[in-house]
Design an enzyme around this catalytic site. Structure first.
Site, PDB file in Angstrom:
ATOM      1  N   ARG A  34      23.842  92.305  91.487  1.00 28.47           N
ATOM      2  CA  ARG A  34      24.470  93.628  91.401  1.00 28.47           C
ATOM      3  C   ARG A  34      25.994  93.534  91.407  1.00 28.47           C
ATOM      4  O   ARG A  34      26.681  94.439  91.893  1.00 28.47           O
ATOM      5  CB  ARG A  34      23.980  94.563  92.510  1.00 28.47           C
ATOM      6  CG  ARG A  34      22.562  95.055  92.304  1.00 28.47           C
ATOM      7  CD  ARG A  34      22.298  96.418  92.945  1.00 28.47           C
ATOM      8  NE  ARG A  34      22.355  96.400  94.383  1.00 28.47           N
ATOM      9  CZ  ARG A  34      21.288  96.353  95.195  1.00 28.47           C
ATOM     10  NH1 ARG A  34      20.075  96.309  94.684  1.00 28.47           N
ATOM     11  NH2 ARG A  34      21.425  96.363  96.494  1.00 28.47           N
ATOM     12  N   ARG A  38      28.053  99.736  91.230  1.00 26.75           N
ATOM     13  CA  ARG A  38      28.758 100.853  91.851  1.00 26.75           C
ATOM     14  C   ARG A  38      29.909 100.448  92.760  1.00 26.75           C
ATOM     15  O   ARG A  38      30.714 101.301  93.142  1.00 26.75           O
ATOM     16  CB  ARG A  38      27.762 101.718  92.628  1.00 26.75           C
ATOM     17  CG  ARG A  38      26.837 102.522  91.725  1.00 26.75           C
ATOM     18  CD  ARG A  38      25.755 103.213  92.520  1.00 26.75           C
ATOM     19  NE  ARG A  38      24.785 102.261  93.058  1.00 26.75           N
ATOM     20  CZ  ARG A  38      23.836 102.575  93.929  1.00 26.75           C
ATOM     21  NH1 ARG A  38      23.752 103.808  94.402  1.00 26.75           N
ATOM     22  NH2 ARG A  38      22.982 101.668  94.355  1.00 26.75           N
ATOM     23  N   ARG A  47      30.577 104.680  83.435  1.00 29.38           N
ATOM     24  CA  ARG A  47      29.239 105.244  83.574  1.00 29.38           C
ATOM     25  C   ARG A  47      29.257 106.748  83.805  1.00 29.38           C
ATOM     26  O   ARG A  47      28.198 107.393  83.788  1.00 29.38           O
ATOM     27  CB  ARG A  47      28.527 104.603  84.777  1.00 29.38           C
ATOM     28  CG  ARG A  47      27.617 103.420  84.519  1.00 29.38           C
ATOM     29  CD  ARG A  47      26.278 103.742  83.894  1.00 29.38           C
ATOM     30  NE  ARG A  47      25.594 104.910  84.418  1.00 29.38           N
ATOM     31  CZ  ARG A  47      24.851 104.945  85.504  1.00 29.38           C
ATOM     32  NH1 ARG A  47      24.675 103.873  86.240  1.00 29.38           N
ATOM     33  NH2 ARG A  47      24.245 106.073  85.867  1.00 29.38           N
ATOM     34  N   ASP A  83      18.096  97.226  83.928  1.00 32.98           N
ATOM     35  CA  ASP A  83      17.286  97.644  85.066  1.00 32.98           C
ATOM     36  C   ASP A  83      15.887  97.085  84.862  1.00 32.98           C
ATOM     37  O   ASP A  83      15.438  96.928  83.714  1.00 32.98           O
ATOM     38  CB  ASP A  83      17.231  99.168  85.178  1.00 32.98           C
ATOM     39  CG  ASP A  83      16.577  99.624  86.470  1.00 32.98           C
ATOM     40  OD1 ASP A  83      17.307  99.816  87.455  1.00 32.98           O
ATOM     41  OD2 ASP A  83      15.338  99.765  86.507  1.00 32.98           O
ATOM     42  N   TYR A 158       5.743  99.752  91.386  1.00 29.72           N
ATOM     43  CA  TYR A 158       6.349 101.003  90.918  1.00 29.72           C
ATOM     44  C   TYR A 158       5.345 101.820  90.114  1.00 29.72           C
ATOM     45  O   TYR A 158       5.233 103.042  90.282  1.00 29.72           O
ATOM     46  CB  TYR A 158       7.572 100.715  90.047  1.00 29.72           C
ATOM     47  CG  TYR A 158       8.852 100.515  90.816  1.00 29.72           C
ATOM     48  CD1 TYR A 158       9.454 101.570  91.506  1.00 29.72           C
ATOM     49  CD2 TYR A 158       9.483  99.276  90.853  1.00 29.72           C
ATOM     50  CE1 TYR A 158      10.632 101.393  92.211  1.00 29.72           C
ATOM     51  CE2 TYR A 158      10.656  99.081  91.560  1.00 29.72           C
ATOM     52  CZ  TYR A 158      11.223 100.143  92.232  1.00 29.72           C
ATOM     53  OH  TYR A 158      12.388  99.962  92.934  1.00 29.72           O
TER      54      TYR A 158
END
Length: 351
Positions: A34, A38, A47, A83, A158
């Protein structure tokens, strides 16, 4: 798609790929899970107003985001910005990534009839990945690009749960209660995942990482029986390309040996197990990746350096070591702390 061994790339002699191959390195290579995300203000800027999944399908945006931490931190490898649910979206699964929640699946897979949702993935389904990897490898030059995918178990969880879970009750109920359906589900996901990794390798990725984010919820006996065959199928499918294969999961201290047995060349280790102990559990013939606790980066520079030395000391004598965090960069991490960490590891391990 065949799997011819890829010719040496401009990145072949990089410190990162040498470490993955357990060869001598000029310094311990560093990259962060990552690292493109962010924590970077430049990421948040590009983004802005663009949904997560859409951002993964714009090659020029993917290229810019992937390059940002390489420019800023001088890391030894780039990780392809995407992702884990991108291949599922590409085959038509009705899902979305909801802010503050994560991937949410509209129609969870609970019965054998539901497996019809999982058609084969083709390279044409993810042509934007091929384009983005091509753009990236031209920009990166001698810096390796790591391709990645979600492992079959995490994707299955998921799909069966319908979104993030703390208990995995539906997924485990299927695994224990209908093992044939579970095996068929994971086998289909292994095929989809293998194609997704092949696309990235054939477009120019120098290594691949399989993320089994949720595997730490499993007992070793269940992992060996119900999970390992599917992960092994993915690793076997890309073996012929000759690129390093990394396997990482969170809370997987009891599974490290099994994760290596699945076919990884490099086993990722979270912060809970020291690297020397991880090496004992994994056994010979594998490089290790890790494993500074991501929260250490919120402490003083002196504390970060002290904890980093602990990691590097525990890695002394390993066959190969790639420095990383024990999980992904946390969104509120100070980017300058990451830059200082890279510089410190490079300086401290310079040979």
């Amino acid at each position: 798609m065949s799997a011819p061994e890829t010719p040496p790339s401009a990145a072949y002699d990089s410190a990162f790929l040498k470490a993955c191959r357990r060869e001598p390195v000029p310094h311990t290579p560093v990259w962060f899970m990552r690292q493109a995300g962010r924590s970077l203000p430049e990421y948040r800027k590009v983004r802005e107003g663009i949904p997560m999944l859409e951002s993964c399908m714009r090659p020029e945006l993917v290229t810019e985001i992937t390059l940002q931490p390489v420019r800023r931190h001088n890391v030894d490898a780039a990780i392809y910005y995407s992702d884990i649910v991108v291949p599922l979206k590409a085959i038509g699964i009705d899902l979305d990534i909801r802010p503050g929640v994560g991937p949410v699946v509209e129609n969870p897979i609970r019965t054998r009839a539901d497996l019809a949702q999982l058609r084969d993935l083709t390279p044409e389904d993810v042509s934007y990945v091929t384009e983005a990897v091509g753009l990236l490898t031209r920009e990166l030059g001698p810096t390796p690009l790591i391709g990645f995918a979600g492992a079959p178990f995490t994707l299955a969880s998921y799909l069966v749960e319908g979104g993030p879970s703390r208990t995995y009750e539906n997924a485990k109920a299927m695994m224990y209660g209908d093992p044939e359906l579970w095996a068929d589900l994971l086998d289909r996901l292994a095929e989809i995942t293998a194609v997704f990794l092949k696309v990235q390798i054939e477009a120019g990725a120098s290594a691949v990482q399989l993320f089994d984010s949720w595997a730490g919820a499993l007992a070793p006996v269940d992992y060996r029986r119900s999970i390992l065959p599917a992960s092994a199928k993915v690793f076997k499918a890309v073996e012929g390309y000759g690129v390093p294969r990394i396997h990482f999961g969170v809370g997987c201290g009891e599974l490290l040996k099994l994760m290596g047995e699945a076919g990884a060349d490099v086993v990722g280790v979270d912060w809970r197990v020291p690297l020397d102990e991880a090496a004992r559990r994994v056994g010979p013939g594998k490089a290790l990746q890790g494993n500074l606790d991501p929260t250490v980066l919120f402490a003083s520079t002196e504390a970060v350096e002290a904890k980093t030395r602990e990691v590097l000391d525990s890695a002394e004598g390993l066959e190969g070591h790639v420095f990383n965090l024990g999980h992904g960069v946390m969104p509120s991490t100070d980017p300058d702390a990451l830059t200082r960490l890279v510089e410190y590891v490079h300086r401290h391990t310079s040979r």
